[in-house]
Structures are given as structure tokens and as C-alpha cells.
Scaffold this motif. Structure first.
Motif, PDB file in Angstrom:
ATOM      1  N   LEU A 183      -0.861   8.797  -0.965  1.00 50.00           N
ATOM      2  CA  LEU A 183       0.578   8.965  -1.150  1.00 50.00           C
ATOM      3  C   LEU A 183       0.940  10.412  -0.835  1.00 50.00           C
ATOM      4  O   LEU A 183       0.534  11.333  -1.538  1.00 50.00           O
ATOM      5  CB  LEU A 183       0.965   8.621  -2.592  1.00 50.00           C
ATOM      6  CG  LEU A 183       2.447   8.683  -2.938  1.00 50.00           C
ATOM      7  CD1 LEU A 183       3.234   7.627  -2.161  1.00 50.00           C
ATOM      8  CD2 LEU A 183       2.642   8.473  -4.438  1.00 50.00           C
ATOM      9  N   ASP A 184       1.709  10.615   0.227  1.00 47.89           N
ATOM     10  CA  ASP A 184       2.044  11.975   0.658  1.00 47.89           C
ATOM     11  C   ASP A 184       3.066  12.645  -0.252  1.00 47.89           C
ATOM     12  O   ASP A 184       3.002  13.847  -0.488  1.00 47.89           O
ATOM     13  CB  ASP A 184       2.568  11.948   2.100  1.00 47.89           C
ATOM     14  CG  ASP A 184       1.487  11.525   3.091  1.00 47.89           C
ATOM     15  OD1 ASP A 184       0.313  11.857   2.846  1.00 47.89           O
ATOM     16  OD2 ASP A 184       1.812  10.853   4.086  1.00 47.89           O
ATOM     17  N   ILE A 229      -4.357   0.281  -4.592  1.00 52.36           N
ATOM     18  CA  ILE A 229      -3.680   1.054  -3.548  1.00 52.36           C
ATOM     19  C   ILE A 229      -4.712   1.979  -2.912  1.00 52.36           C
ATOM     20  O   ILE A 229      -5.257   2.867  -3.560  1.00 52.36           O
ATOM     21  CB  ILE A 229      -2.489   1.858  -4.122  1.00 52.36           C
ATOM     22  CG1 ILE A 229      -1.407   0.901  -4.613  1.00 52.36           C
ATOM     23  CG2 ILE A 229      -1.920   2.803  -3.060  1.00 52.36           C
ATOM     24  CD1 ILE A 229      -0.220   1.573  -5.270  1.00 52.36           C
ATOM     25  N   GLU A 267      -4.235   3.603   0.219  1.00 53.37           N
ATOM     26  CA  GLU A 267      -3.667   4.618   1.105  1.00 53.37           C
ATOM     27  C   GLU A 267      -3.193   5.830   0.306  1.00 53.37           C
ATOM     28  O   GLU A 267      -2.723   5.692  -0.831  1.00 53.37           O
ATOM     29  CB  GLU A 267      -2.502   4.032   1.913  1.00 53.37           C
ATOM     30  CG  GLU A 267      -2.928   2.928   2.866  1.00 53.37           C
ATOM     31  CD  GLU A 267      -1.794   2.445   3.747  1.00 53.37           C
ATOM     32  OE1 GLU A 267      -0.725   3.100   3.746  1.00 53.37           O
ATOM     33  OE2 GLU A 267      -1.959   1.414   4.409  1.00 53.37           O
ATOM     34  N   ARG A 325       7.406   9.637  -5.000  1.00 52.77           N
ATOM     35  CA  ARG A 325       7.596   8.207  -4.741  1.00 52.77           C
ATOM     36  C   ARG A 325       6.869   7.344  -5.772  1.00 52.77           C
ATOM     37  O   ARG A 325       7.061   6.128  -5.802  1.00 52.77           O
ATOM     38  CB  ARG A 325       7.152   7.849  -3.319  1.00 52.77           C
ATOM     39  CG  ARG A 325       8.029   8.464  -2.228  1.00 52.77           C
ATOM     40  CD  ARG A 325       9.535   8.235  -2.445  1.00 52.77           C
ATOM     41  NE  ARG A 325       9.879   6.849  -2.687  1.00 52.77           N
ATOM     42  CZ  ARG A 325      10.154   5.957  -1.743  1.00 52.77           C
ATOM     43  NH1 ARG A 325      10.115   6.313  -0.466  1.00 52.77           N
ATOM     44  NH2 ARG A 325      10.459   4.712  -2.054  1.00 52.77           N
ATOM     45  N   TYR A 326       6.018   7.965  -6.597  1.00 54.43           N
ATOM     46  CA  TYR A 326       5.408   7.247  -7.720  1.00 54.43           C
ATOM     47  C   TYR A 326       6.058   7.665  -9.035  1.00 54.43           C
ATOM     48  O   TYR A 326       5.479   7.552 -10.098  1.00 54.43           O
ATOM     49  CB  TYR A 326       3.894   7.495  -7.751  1.00 54.43           C
ATOM     50  CG  TYR A 326       3.130   6.527  -8.635  1.00 54.43           C
ATOM     51  CD1 TYR A 326       3.200   5.149  -8.438  1.00 54.43           C
ATOM     52  CD2 TYR A 326       2.320   6.992  -9.674  1.00 54.43           C
ATOM     53  CE1 TYR A 326       2.495   4.267  -9.250  1.00 54.43           C
ATOM     54  CE2 TYR A 326       1.608   6.128 -10.491  1.00 54.43           C
ATOM     55  CZ  TYR A 326       1.709   4.765 -10.279  1.00 54.43           C
ATOM     56  OH  TYR A 326       1.009   3.886 -11.088  1.00 54.43           O
ATOM     57  N   PHE A 342       4.097  -0.897  -5.543  1.00 54.01           N
ATOM     58  CA  PHE A 342       5.025  -0.515  -4.477  1.00 54.01           C
ATOM     59  C   PHE A 342       5.677  -1.741  -3.828  1.00 54.01           C
ATOM     60  O   PHE A 342       6.247  -1.648  -2.747  1.00 54.01           O
ATOM     61  CB  PHE A 342       4.302   0.310  -3.415  1.00 54.01           C
ATOM     62  CG  PHE A 342       3.945   1.703  -3.858  1.00 54.01           C
ATOM     63  CD1 PHE A 342       4.817   2.458  -4.627  1.00 54.01           C
ATOM     64  CD2 PHE A 342       2.722   2.274  -3.509  1.00 54.01           C
ATOM     65  CE1 PHE A 342       4.497   3.740  -5.044  1.00 54.01           C
ATOM     66  CE2 PHE A 342       2.393   3.565  -3.916  1.00 54.01           C
ATOM     67  CZ  PHE A 342       3.280   4.295  -4.689  1.00 54.01           C
ATOM     68  N   GLN A 354       0.803  -1.214   0.000  1.00 54.32           N
ATOM     69  CA  GLN A 354       0.000   0.000   0.000  1.00 54.32           C
ATOM     70  C   GLN A 354       0.844   1.276   0.000  1.00 54.32           C
ATOM     71  O   GLN A 354       0.331   2.359  -0.232  1.00 54.32           O
ATOM     72  CB  GLN A 354      -0.931   0.013   1.205  1.00 54.32           C
ATOM     73  CG  GLN A 354      -2.012  -1.060   1.144  1.00 54.32           C
ATOM     74  CD  GLN A 354      -2.943  -0.870  -0.035  1.00 54.32           C
ATOM     75  OE1 GLN A 354      -3.449   0.224  -0.280  1.00 54.32           O
ATOM     76  NE2 GLN A 354      -3.148  -1.934  -0.803  1.00 54.32           N
ATOM     77  N   HIS A 355       2.128   1.133   0.256  1.00 53.80           N
ATOM     78  CA  HIS A 355       3.008   2.310   0.286  1.00 53.80           C
ATOM     79  C   HIS A 355       4.435   1.877  -0.051  1.00 53.80           C
ATOM     80  O   HIS A 355       4.801   0.714   0.149  1.00 53.80           O
ATOM     81  CB  HIS A 355       2.963   2.974   1.667  1.00 53.80           C
ATOM     82  CG  HIS A 355       3.246   2.017   2.788  1.00 53.80           C
ATOM     83  ND1 HIS A 355       4.524   1.655   3.157  1.00 53.80           N
ATOM     84  CD2 HIS A 355       2.411   1.327   3.606  1.00 53.80           C
ATOM     85  CE1 HIS A 355       4.462   0.787   4.154  1.00 53.80           C
ATOM     86  NE2 HIS A 355       3.195   0.572   4.451  1.00 53.80           N
TER      87      HIS A 355
END
Length: 341
Positions: free
Chosen positions: A158-159, A154, A156, A163-164, A334, A17-18
Motif C-alpha cells: 500500500l503506497d 492482501i 500488494e 487509504r487504510y 478493500f 488487493q488495493h
């Protein structure tokens, strides 16, 4: 072959999920395509399997913040557009949700009017052609209003958008990330080059069709979507020199693989080229360019697991996936990685 030949049991808790805090700290399963032998490593250990003179091929596409959430003019009803590809200047092919709201002539607003849209066509497959209206530069407006189009599995938030993205992303145009590349850090790439391994780039703008399920029983009946690719002369020359020396061409991800196999001739050589590809690689296909592959763990019955099975053998791959589940590897975008040697 039957689609069911590529099914496997996957517990939902193994769907990552992250992303991990450190990109190259993910696990790496090493699969020998000749013997089926499996080793368990960390991604940074990929250096052990790259030889001087080999060439690593990465897809430098960059994901657009392509998910726009707005409202219908007049009623305020919620609408979501997912930009797939640019048709011309301000006209885009999009997915619309809910589709019944996005009829021809309907108008929508985003970001309190910073961006407006009108549906001008509904295609046979249900996708919409949408024209956008705004002031300034579209990419800047999209960057301020759009969200990352994370896959539906996914849940959650993504802050950190980056990261993607891969650390080498450059050419904006994808609706999804080439996720095998997410494991690389700039430091790891530097170390790879220092060891005499070539690192070259191509571009394939990833469409969401890559992740759509195969809805026919027989693989021969499945039709792939088209995606835009580019390969430079510089990258092509290095790949060809690698083949001539007898070194390995190591593709990072199924998107790089599909591009190379689209361009490659019967002798495994490539040339500077751009265009659209809808190549579907499934067992029975003979690889021309790609010798080894770095990839993530893919969805059951997907075209991606079919491609991987073509290179490494279906029985080897299905056995490897069974072991990945038993060893609690993290799956999908991820998740952890596999190196097929």
C-alpha cells in the motif's frame, strides 16, 4: 448452530488487493432483510436509503502503524512485532513472528537502534508482553518506523497509508481498520448531513481477534477477544432521540454495531460509556439499537458474517454472498459494500 453453516465458495481473484482510486465508487449491494430482495448500486447511491432524521453511526478509531520489523540483538535474526494494545506506558501486548525467537529476556532493535525492545512475558495464548525503549515520543517513533498492519490476504504493498484509514479517523489505537467506513468521502458525509441525516461517532479500537477464524464447531463455544470502546454523551443523546422519533439507527461496520449493542439497554437506548467488550453476535441474538447496517463482504466462517446473518437472516446473507460471487464483487477490506435495510 454450526460454523460450517457460514461457509461459502470464494475465488481468490475476488479478494481486493488495493483500494479503488475514488472511495465512494465501490459497488454497493442493497439487501432487504425482510424480503431478501437484492439490488446492485454504487456506494454513493447509499443516499437513496438514508432518510431525514436517521442517524449514521461511524467508528472514528485510527489504525496505528503497528507492524515493526527489526532484528535480534547479537545475532541479527529477523523479528516482526505487531502491536495489539498498550498495557501501560511503554509495555505492549504484541504478536511476534517467529515466536520461537521472542523468548523472555530476548532483546531486539528497530530502525538502527531508534527503538529497542525486550520481551518480558509470554502469555498463554502465545502473545508477548514487550517493553520498548526510545528517546522522545513513542507515537512519533512508531510513526517513523512502523508499517500498516494490512490483513494477511492482501499481498500488494500500500503506497498511501491513508487509504487504510477512514477520512474521519481520529482516535489512534487500532490494529486494523473499520473497513466499512473506507467508502466514505468528506464530500459524501457533507451531503448526508445536508439532507438532515445525523452523523455521530463512537470509538472501538479494533483488535486482530476480529479476524481470527472460529476454531470450534459450535458457535456457543466460541469466545471473543476484548476491545476498548468509547461513546460520548453527545452521540448517545442523538442516538436516543432518533430511537424516540422512530427513525433508523444505521451502523457503519460491525465494530460500531458491537459497540452499540454492548451499551444499549433492553429498550434500545444508550448512554455515555467506555469500557471493554467481548460481545459475540450470532443468530438467536435480538438487536436492541441497530436497525440497518453498512458493511463489507466478510471471510467465510468468520464472526463478522455471523453478525451480519443475525441482522439480515442467514439464508438471505448466504444467498446474497452467492450472488456477490456470481457478479464478481470485490471482497474483504478493500472490497465492495453491502447495505442491509
Amino acid at each position: 448452530m454450526d460454523v460450517k453453516d457460514f461457509d461459502f465458495y470464494l475465488p481468490e481473484e475476488l479478494i481486493a488487493q488495493h483500494p479503488l482510486e475514488q472511495r465512494d465508487a465501490s459497488r454497493l449491494m442493497v439487501l432487504d432483510k425482510k424480503t431478501g430482495e437484492i439490488l446492485h448500486k454504487r456506494f454513493h447511491d447509499v443516499l437513496e436509503y438514508l432518510n431525514k432524521g436517521d442517524t449514521l453511526v461511524l467508528n472514528n478509531t485510527r489504525v496505528m502503524p503497528a507492524r515493526l520489523i527489526g532484528e535480534k540483538e547479537g545475532t541479527g535474526g529477523k523479528i516482526e512485532f505487531l502491536l495489539l494494545r498498550r498495557i501501560e506506558k511503554d509495555k505492549w501486548e504484541c504478536l511476534a513472528k517467529p515466536g520461537k525467537s521472542a523468548r523472555v529476556g530476548r532483546k531486539f532493535t528497530f530502525g538502527e537502534g531508534k527503538l529497542k525492545a525486550e520481551v518480558i512475558e509470554v502469555k498463554e495464548d502465545g502473545n508477548r508482553i514487550v517493553e520498548f525503549f526510545y528517546e522522545g515520543i513513542f507515537e512519533e517513533v512508531l510513526d517513523s518506523l512502523g508499517e500498516m498492519p494490512l490483513p494477511p490476504y492482501i499481498h500488494e504493498r500500500l503506497d498511501d497509508r491513508e487509504r487504510y484509514q477512514t477520512v474521519y479517523s481520529k482516535e489512534t489505537g487500532s490494529a486494523a481498520a473499520p473497513t466499512a467506513g473506507l467508502h466514505f468521502t468528506k464530500e459524501l458525509l457533507h451531503e448526508i448531513k445536508e439532507r438532515g441525516i445525523n452523523v455521530v461517532y463512537l470509538t472501538l479500537h479494533v483488535g486482530l481477534g476480529t479476524f481470527r477464524p472460529v476454531k470450534v464447531e459450535s458457535l456457543e463455544e466460541h469466545e471473543m477477544h476484548s476491545e476498548f470502546y468509547m461513546l460520548s454523551k453527545e452521540s448517545a443523546d442523538i442516538i436516543n432521540e432518533t430511537k424516540k422519533r422512530g427513525n433508523s439507527v444505521i451502523s457503519v461496520g460491525t465494530t460500531s454495531t458491537r459497540t452499540l449493542e454492548t451499551i444499549g439497554d433492553e429498550n434500545g437506548f444508550v448512554k455515555e460509556q467506555s469500557g471493554w467488550t467481548n460481545i459475540f453476535i450470532y443468530p438467536g441474538y435480538k438487536f436492541k439499537v441497530v436497525d440497518k447496517l453498512i458493511t463489507n463482504f466478510h471471510l467465510p466462517e468468520s464472526t463478522l458474517i455471523m453478525l451480519v446473518s443475525t441482522l439480515a437472516g442467514r439464508d438471505n446473507v448466504m444467498n446474497a454472498y452467492k450472488e456477490a460471487v456470481n457478479e464478481s464483487y470485490r471482497f474483504f477490506s478493500f472490497g465492495d459494500a453491502m447495505f442491509i435495510k
